[in-house]
Design a protein around this motif. Structure first.
Motif, short mmCIF file in Angstrom:
data_model
loop_
_atom_site.label_atom_id
_atom_site.label_comp_id
_atom_site.label_asym_id
_atom_site.label_seq_id
_atom_site.Cartn_x
_atom_site.Cartn_y
_atom_site.Cartn_z
N ARG A 106 0.82 -1.14 0.03
CA ARG A 106 0.01 -0.03 -0.09
C ARG A 106 0.95 1.32 -0.07
O ARG A 106 1.77 1.39 0.69
N ASP A 107 0.43 2.38 -0.79
CA ASP A 107 1.26 3.66 -0.97
C ASP A 107 0.82 4.63 0.01
O ASP A 107 1.23 5.75 -0.05
N ASN A 108 -0.09 4.12 0.87
CA ASN A 108 -0.50 5.18 2.08
C ASN A 108 -1.10 4.11 3.20
O ASN A 108 -1.94 4.38 3.82
N ARG A 109 -0.01 3.65 3.56
CA ARG A 109 -0.17 2.49 4.50
C ARG A 109 -0.58 3.19 5.93
O ARG A 109 -1.66 2.55 6.64
N TYR B 165 -0.07 12.03 3.55
CA TYR B 165 -1.20 11.49 3.10
C TYR B 165 -2.23 11.30 4.39
O TYR B 165 -3.37 11.61 4.35
N THR B 166 -1.54 10.79 5.44
CA THR B 166 -2.13 10.83 6.85
C THR B 166 -2.90 12.20 7.44
O THR B 166 -4.18 12.27 7.47
N GLN C 107 5.99 11.31 2.70
CA GLN C 107 4.83 11.35 1.84
C GLN C 107 3.83 10.38 2.56
O GLN C 107 2.45 10.96 2.45
N ASP C 108 3.95 9.40 3.13
CA ASP C 108 2.91 8.70 3.81
C ASP C 108 2.59 9.31 4.99
O ASP C 108 1.13 9.21 5.15
N LYS D 17 -1.91 6.17 6.52
CA LYS D 17 -3.38 6.56 6.23
C LYS D 17 -4.33 5.55 6.45
O LYS D 17 -5.40 5.71 7.14
N TYR D 18 -3.87 4.55 6.00
CA TYR D 18 -5.09 3.58 5.78
C TYR D 18 -5.29 2.77 7.40
O TYR D 18 -6.48 2.54 7.75
#
Length: 486
Positions: free
Chosen positions: A247-250, A298-299, A294-295, A252-253
């Protein structure tokens, strides 16, 4: 296995009057209801720690994502929520430069301690964290991190241990430490299966028996019914690096799903950690540093949208310390070229590991870097493949440092102040120059504002420990003299 219960009575008193909350500078088009909520004590508190994110990291990220087609460096998601700075020094016994454990203990409890301390003071006595207090006040509690959940930052909010290195004992505390009979965290998302499913103890099974949903994949997490108590461990130790994860937004997920399970009328406290910014700093790995930033971005973008819909929520973002002594520009050259970091298809660690499997390693590296390299550079990359994996990793870092003109002063931490960001209900309380312990003290006060009649706080912290007697009888234990009570 037979367990014995022993109650450790600990009394905490919050000194000083409750803080008067000022207005939050609402814009003219916000509704009156939202303005009132922004000026009030929050019902939900989300504490975000970007481990190792000194001021140079946020500046570098701004340059990293900047559109070079515009004349000015563009603002990023962090810029309009900056409140001030926090000092990070540990207890005097450890000098001026903190480690993550002492810093996390300060952020979690408002108590300065020695480097290596997890939820204990300089005398190795347990201190109560804001997560403990939130649980005491009937809030739901949780954490979402990209390290193993027993790593220093999340551990300090739940566990009590004299050393951050005692991962198994810290994992035990995740189940054994109780607040008025209840498990401290309702939701725990991150890595660390190896510490919770061991030959000597199956803590995962104990959580399942206690009614927790357990998941070990991102996709399975999405199927857990809303409002559940959840233990999610998605890797044996830490999650993969951002550049390697599925996942490129782990972060946030994980944050989004943690909130889904924590939301309730009585509010919640959530700890979120961008853990691996620190690891990139320790490794002097600018590629992973920007990917982890970056991660985090996103969060924060997700949380800004969330707070717009839930204005009774406070989000605080800070770092525990700065790592690596990152410099934007190096070797006397007044330039920095982050464009070389934009198209990496894997982390440098993975590239270093895999390059020996290719007949033309230089071409493989160039393709995975995602930018054009010269024939001379291809030859250099081919020669790197003849070294061991650690040497290959270091050589690739140097290669990117030279391309980007990035500098580093240390592989460890530095003692500089870190930035403090906040938005949502009560965010103005974090303005100016503060200390890391002030963040916990303000959170304690916010939680206490939900019950302003409380003058002092007394609670039982129950430690459920396995007996060390073969006959199964209760083991006596002097907590002060025998720290782990083994």
């Amino acid at each position: 296995m037979i367990y014995s219960k022993r109650k450790l009575l600990t009394t905490f008193t919050l000194c000083g009057s409750l803080l008067a909350l000022s207005g939050c500078g609402s814009t003219s088009n916000e509704s009156a209801q939202k303005t009132v909520a922004q000026n009030s004590a929050p019902n939900n508190i989300i504490m975000v720690v970007a481990d190792g994110m000194g001021p140079a990291f946020s500046t570098a990220y701004r340059n990293y994502v900047d559109d070079k087609n515009t004349p000015e460096v563009d603002a990023v998601v962090f810029d309009d929520i900056l409140m001030g700075n926090a000092s990070t020094y540990p207890a005097p016994v450890s000098g001026y430069v903190t480690d993550s454990a002492a810093a996390a203990t300060a952020l979690a409890s408002g108590v300065k301690s020695y480097n290596g301390a997890i939820g204990v003071d300089v005398d190795k006595q347990p201190v109560k964290s804001v997560m403990h207090y939130a649980k005491l006040k009937g809030m739901r509690t949780g954490l979402a991190v990209t390290s193993q959940i027993v790593h220093a930052t999340p551990a300090a909010y739940i566990a009590h241990n004299e050393s951050r290195q005692n991962y198994n004992a810290i994992a035990d505390d995740f189940f054994d430490v109780r607040v008025n009979g209840e498990l401290v965290a309702d939701v725990m998302l991150g890595g660390g299966t190896d510490f919770f499913e061991r030959e000597d103890r199956n803590i995962i099974g104990e959580f399942i028996d206690a009614g927790y949903e357990y998941t070990d994949t991102y996709n399975r997490l999405a199927t857990v019914p809303k409002g559940s108590n959840v233990l999610g461990l998605f890797a044996p130790v830490a999650l993969p690096a951002m550049l390697d994860d599925s996942r490129d937004n782990r972060l946030k997920y994980l944050t989004e799903h943690a909130i889904k399970h924590l939301e309730n009328d009585n509010g919640y406290f959530l700890l979120v950690e961008a853990s691996q910014v620190d690891w990139a700093g320790h490794a002097n790995d600018i590629a992973s540093a920007m990917a982890e930033m970056q991660d985090l971005a996103y969060t924060i973008e997700f949380l800004k949208t969330y707070v717009q819909a839930h204005p009774d929520t406070l989000v605080i973002l800070t770092a525990d310390h700065s790592t690596g002594g990152l410099t934007i520009g190096a070797r006397g050259d007044y330039s920095w070229s982050p464009e070389y970091l934009h198209n990496l298809k894997a982390s440098l660690g993975t590239i270093a590991k895999n390059m020996v499997e290719h007949d033309n390693p230089g071409d493989y590296v160039a393709t995975t870097f995602g930018f054009d390299v010269t024939d001379e550079e291809i030859a250099t990359l081919d020669s790197i493949a003849q070294q061991d994996v650690k040497a290959r990793f270091n050589a690739l870092k140097v290669f990117l440092d030279n391309k980007t003109n990035t500098g580093w002063t240390t592989s460890g931490h530095t003692g500089v102040d870190v930035e403090v960001f906040a938005f949502g209900a009560g965010h103005d309380d974090f303005m100016g120059q503060i200390d890391n312990t002030d963040i916990a003290k303000k959170i304690f006060n916010f939680i206490d504002n939900r019950n302003t009649t409380a003058q002092g706080i007394s609670t039982n912290v129950e430690l459920i420990k396995a007996t060390d007697k073969k006959d199964g009888t209760n083991a006596s234990c002097d907590f002060k003299e025998n720290w782990r009570c083994n």
